[in-house]
Design an enzyme around this catalytic site. Structure first.
Site, PDB file in Angstrom:
ATOM      1  CE  LYS A 133      -2.769  -1.130   3.525  1.00  0.00           C
ATOM      2  NZ  LYS A 133      -3.801  -1.179   4.536  1.00  0.00           N
ATOM      3  CG  ASP A 381      -4.169  -6.708   4.606  1.00  0.00           C
ATOM      4  OD1 ASP A 381      -3.180  -6.515   5.356  1.00  0.00           O
ATOM      5  OD2 ASP A 381      -5.026  -5.846   4.369  1.00  0.00           O
ATOM      6  CG  HIS A 382       1.063 -10.289   4.508  1.00  0.00           C
ATOM      7  ND1 HIS A 382       1.615 -10.683   5.697  1.00  0.00           N
ATOM      8  CD2 HIS A 382       0.371 -11.351   4.047  1.00  0.00           C
ATOM      9  CE1 HIS A 382       1.281 -11.947   5.936  1.00  0.00           C
ATOM     10  NE2 HIS A 382       0.527 -12.364   4.950  1.00  0.00           N
ATOM     11  CB  CYS A 383       0.701  -3.467   4.061  1.00  0.00           C
ATOM     12  SG  CYS A 383       0.691  -3.068   5.792  1.00  0.00           S
ATOM     13  CB  ILE A 384      -1.469  -6.840  -0.443  1.00  0.00           C
ATOM     14  CG1 ILE A 384      -1.131  -7.006  -1.913  1.00  0.00           C
ATOM     15  CG2 ILE A 384      -2.901  -7.248  -0.156  1.00  0.00           C
ATOM     16  CD1 ILE A 384      -1.124  -8.446  -2.376  1.00  0.00           C
TER      17      ILE A 384
END
Ligand SMILES: Cc1ncc(COP(=O)(O)O)c(C=O)c1O
Length: 419
Positions: A133, A381-384
């Site tokens: 992101k 979501d690992h900042c995707i």
């Protein structure tokens, strides 16, 4: 391979890595912890922590302002670290390095600067919705901002392939004569794949397209050479490569300096007011307005020393070996579902990052069970930027202090979870 780096036999690397772990007080203070979340932030070696304490206990001053000895010493040391960072990523001049508070700060500074001062109506910027992101969102803010100024920028998405690296065919099919910037992640934060940025540069030939690189997961993990990559701009965070949190750096190739202007200005030796114009007098310092995180910058210098003592090629080999060992062990477990990444490539490579799901469990449930056993991993979501079937995974991310013993322990606990 860079000159002077010793390549150890594999067994020797592991022995060496065991000793490396002793250099991290975190592990001495947390003997029951198996830390596998280094892509979020690395633990800090003593040499870095000592520098931090030494700065605030003995040498605290502000840089580039006062002229008494400890202030001058700090000003000089900051410039030495700039030089060191430049050499570490093979920039041709130290003026190509600006200090930031981290990768996200660098991406925002670049997007605003290029969006406002460089891009023209109708220009196109390529980005990957599966990227972090921090690397993607600034462009959407800038797009809206310049729209209010009557400038329309098109943001054009491209995909990653099954291996988790940039799908170059898709990317190349999106390049037009309006394309001005390609945003490319070097090592993906979920898939751990290398996107061979140099192949994008080779394909572009002499097209006037800026390659802006997210190197948050590659600097400190493998050799990053901005010239070999063909990167025009490249940003990373210190805290993901053993420095403290709140410091990072962005490389901006000299040939772009004439087209760029800082957005945020203030106290620094890089700008002055001249006939109601803010004039840039020193390119890199112009982007560092206000008092910087000097303690952080000094620890970044120490982090580079630490990495250079180990040898970046040795770190790369160690992480590749750990990735492949983990993959091989995970393949033997039932219920493991791999997402893009090492499971889909054929070489013995890896950045220490591997993501997967455990069938029948949410990532946070599995993460909680691992944490109960002292195994710290990232889940979610690992900042995707875009949510897809690969969100809600477990991500293992390792660094110099991890060994095959950590992986064996993880597998032992996963076996009970997968039953
Ligand atoms: C690939 C990638 N880009 C950018 C970032 C943002 O880094 P920071 O939070 O240090 O600014 C991260 C952090 O997780 C990352 O993994």
């Amino acid at each position: 391979m860079p000159g002077g780096i010793k390549i150890y036999h594999l067994k020797e690397i592991y022995k060496n890595m065991l000793n490396v772990k002793n250099q991290f007080p975190f592990f001495t203070n947390n003997p029951g912890i198996t830390y596998m979340d280094s892509a979020a932030t690395t633990q800090k070696p003593r040499i870095v922590l000592d520098k931090l304490v030494d700065f605030y206990t003995t040498h605290n001053a502000n840089a580039g302002r006062s002229s008494y000895p400890i202030a001058n010493q700090l000003t000089n040391e900051v410039e030495e670290v700039r030089e060191k960072v430049g050499k570490f990523i093979n920039a041709s001049k130290k003026e190509e390095i600006i200090f930031t508070s981290g990768a996200t700060d660098g991406f925002n500074k670049i997007a605003y600067t290029l969006g406002i001062h460089y891009l023209k109506d109708g220009d196109e910027v390529l980005y990957c919705p599966q990227d972090h992101k921090s690397f993607v969102l600034p462009w959407f803010k800038v797009q809206r901002l310049v729209e209010n100024m009557g400038v329309a920028i098109r943001l054009v998405p491209f995909r990653v392939n099954k291996m988790g690296s940039i799908d170059r065919d898709d990317l190349f099919s999106k390049v037009t004569d309006k394309t001005k910037i390609i945003n490319a992640t070097h090592i993906h934060n979920i898939y751990g794949a290398d996107s061979d940025i140099n192949k994008i540069r080779d394909w572009l030939g002499d097209k006037d397209v800026i390659i802006n690189v997210d190197a948050a997961q590659s600097v400190g993990h493998r050799l990053v050479d901005v010239q070999q990559l063909g990167a025009d701009i490249l940003s990373f965070s210190g805290h993901k490569m053993f420095a403290i949190q709140g410091v990072g750096a962005t490389f901006i190739t000299k040939k772009l300096h004439q087209f760029m202007e800082p957005i945020f200005v203030g106290g620094s030796n890089g700008v002055k007011l001249h006939d109601s114009e803010v004039e840039v007098t020193n390119f890199s310092q112009a982007y560092e307005s206000g008092t910087q995180n000097y303690a952080g910058i000094l620890t970044l210098g120490k982090a580079i020393e630490f990495i250079e003592q180990l040898g970046i090629e040795n770190i790369y080999i160690h992480l590749s070996e750990l990735t492949q060992y983990l993959l091989q062990k995970l393949r033997q477990l039932p219920k493991i579902e791999f997402v893009y990444g090492p499971n889909f490539w054929s070489c013995a490579d890896g950045a220490g990052i591997l993501s997967f799901k455990v069938g029948g469990l949410s990532a946070s449930e599995a993460g909680f069970m691992l944490a109960e056993n002292g195994i710290l991993v990232r889940t979610g979501d690992h900042c995707i930027s875009s949510r897809d079937e690969f969100t809600n995974t477990i991500r293992i991310s390792m660094h110099v202090y991890n060994t095959t013993d950590d992986i064996d322990f993880l597998i032992k606990i996963l076996k009970t979870i997968c039953k």
